[in-house]
Design a protein around this motif. Sequence first.
Motif, short mmCIF file in Angstrom:
data_model
loop_
_atom_site.label_atom_id
_atom_site.label_comp_id
_atom_site.label_asym_id
_atom_site.label_seq_id
_atom_site.Cartn_x
_atom_site.Cartn_y
_atom_site.Cartn_z
N ALA A 101 -0.93 10.91 1.57
CA ALA A 101 -0.64 9.63 0.93
C ALA A 101 -0.40 8.55 1.98
O ALA A 101 -0.88 7.42 1.86
N TYR A 102 0.32 8.90 3.03
CA TYR A 102 0.57 7.96 4.13
C TYR A 102 -0.76 7.52 4.76
O TYR A 102 -1.00 6.34 4.97
N ARG A 103 -1.62 8.49 5.04
CA ARG A 103 -2.91 8.17 5.65
C ARG A 103 -3.75 7.28 4.75
O ARG A 103 -4.44 6.38 5.22
N CYS A 104 -3.69 7.53 3.46
CA CYS A 104 -4.42 6.70 2.50
C CYS A 104 -3.88 5.26 2.53
O CYS A 104 -4.65 4.31 2.53
N ALA A 105 -2.57 5.12 2.56
CA ALA A 105 -1.96 3.79 2.59
C ALA A 105 -2.33 3.05 3.87
O ALA A 105 -2.67 1.86 3.84
N GLY A 119 0.82 -1.22 0.00
CA GLY A 119 0.00 0.00 0.00
C GLY A 119 0.85 1.26 0.00
O GLY A 119 0.54 2.24 -0.69
N MET A 120 1.94 1.23 0.76
CA MET A 120 2.85 2.37 0.78
C MET A 120 3.52 2.55 -0.58
O MET A 120 3.67 3.67 -1.06
N ALA A 121 3.90 1.45 -1.21
CA ALA A 121 4.53 1.52 -2.52
C ALA A 121 3.57 2.08 -3.57
O ALA A 121 3.95 2.90 -4.40
N VAL A 122 2.32 1.65 -3.51
CA VAL A 122 1.31 2.17 -4.44
C VAL A 122 1.16 3.68 -4.28
O VAL A 122 1.15 4.44 -5.25
N GLU A 123 1.08 4.13 -3.03
CA GLU A 123 0.95 5.57 -2.79
C GLU A 123 2.20 6.33 -3.22
O GLU A 123 2.11 7.45 -3.71
N ALA A 124 3.37 5.72 -3.07
CA ALA A 124 4.61 6.35 -3.52
C ALA A 124 4.61 6.51 -5.04
O ALA A 124 5.06 7.53 -5.56
N VAL A 125 4.10 5.51 -5.74
CA VAL A 125 3.99 5.60 -7.20
C VAL A 125 3.05 6.74 -7.58
O VAL A 125 3.36 7.54 -8.46
N LYS A 126 1.92 6.83 -6.90
CA LYS A 126 0.97 7.91 -7.19
C LYS A 126 1.60 9.27 -6.94
O LYS A 126 1.42 10.19 -7.75
N LEU A 127 2.32 9.41 -5.83
CA LEU A 127 3.01 10.67 -5.53
C LEU A 127 3.94 11.05 -6.67
O LEU A 127 3.94 12.18 -7.16
N HIS A 128 4.75 10.08 -7.09
CA HIS A 128 5.72 10.35 -8.15
C HIS A 128 5.01 10.76 -9.44
O HIS A 128 5.39 11.74 -10.09
N GLN A 129 3.98 10.02 -9.80
CA GLN A 129 3.30 10.30 -11.06
C GLN A 129 2.54 11.62 -11.04
O GLN A 129 2.36 12.22 -12.08
N ARG A 130 2.13 12.08 -9.88
CA ARG A 130 1.49 13.39 -9.76
C ARG A 130 2.48 14.53 -9.89
O ARG A 130 2.15 15.60 -10.37
N GLU A 131 3.69 14.31 -9.40
CA GLU A 131 4.63 15.42 -9.24
C GLU A 131 5.82 15.42 -10.19
O GLU A 131 6.54 16.42 -10.25
#
Length: 106
Positions: A93-97, A39-51
């Motif tokens: 993102a952390y809270r979402c994960a 879940g943390m990795a998924v959110e990290a991917v989303k962060l990267h792709q947004r920014e």
Amino acid sequence: MNIQETNQLLIRIQVIDNRQIGDSTVIAWHELVGDLDYGMAVEAVKLHQRESTAYLTPAHVRAGVERMLLASLGEREDEWGNRIEPDAVALAAYRCAVSGRKEIGS
């Protein structure tokens, strides 16, 4: 994360950047990010792709997870005692994960 989750993570990435995924790609990525929470990795991917427009690598995923964990520590100060502004995006993102992990466990 297990090898199937690593494959799922790469599929999520592929949807955005159209990378080619084979067994060797999954194994190589798993060796580099398999110790992370899915879940943390998924959110990290989303962060990267947004920014970022940079081609996503395992190092980006690791850095994103580290960024979220750091944000989760709450208010911090630098070495001179100055307040460091919280990273609201990483904290969200952390809270979402974390909330996703609780839902799966329920």
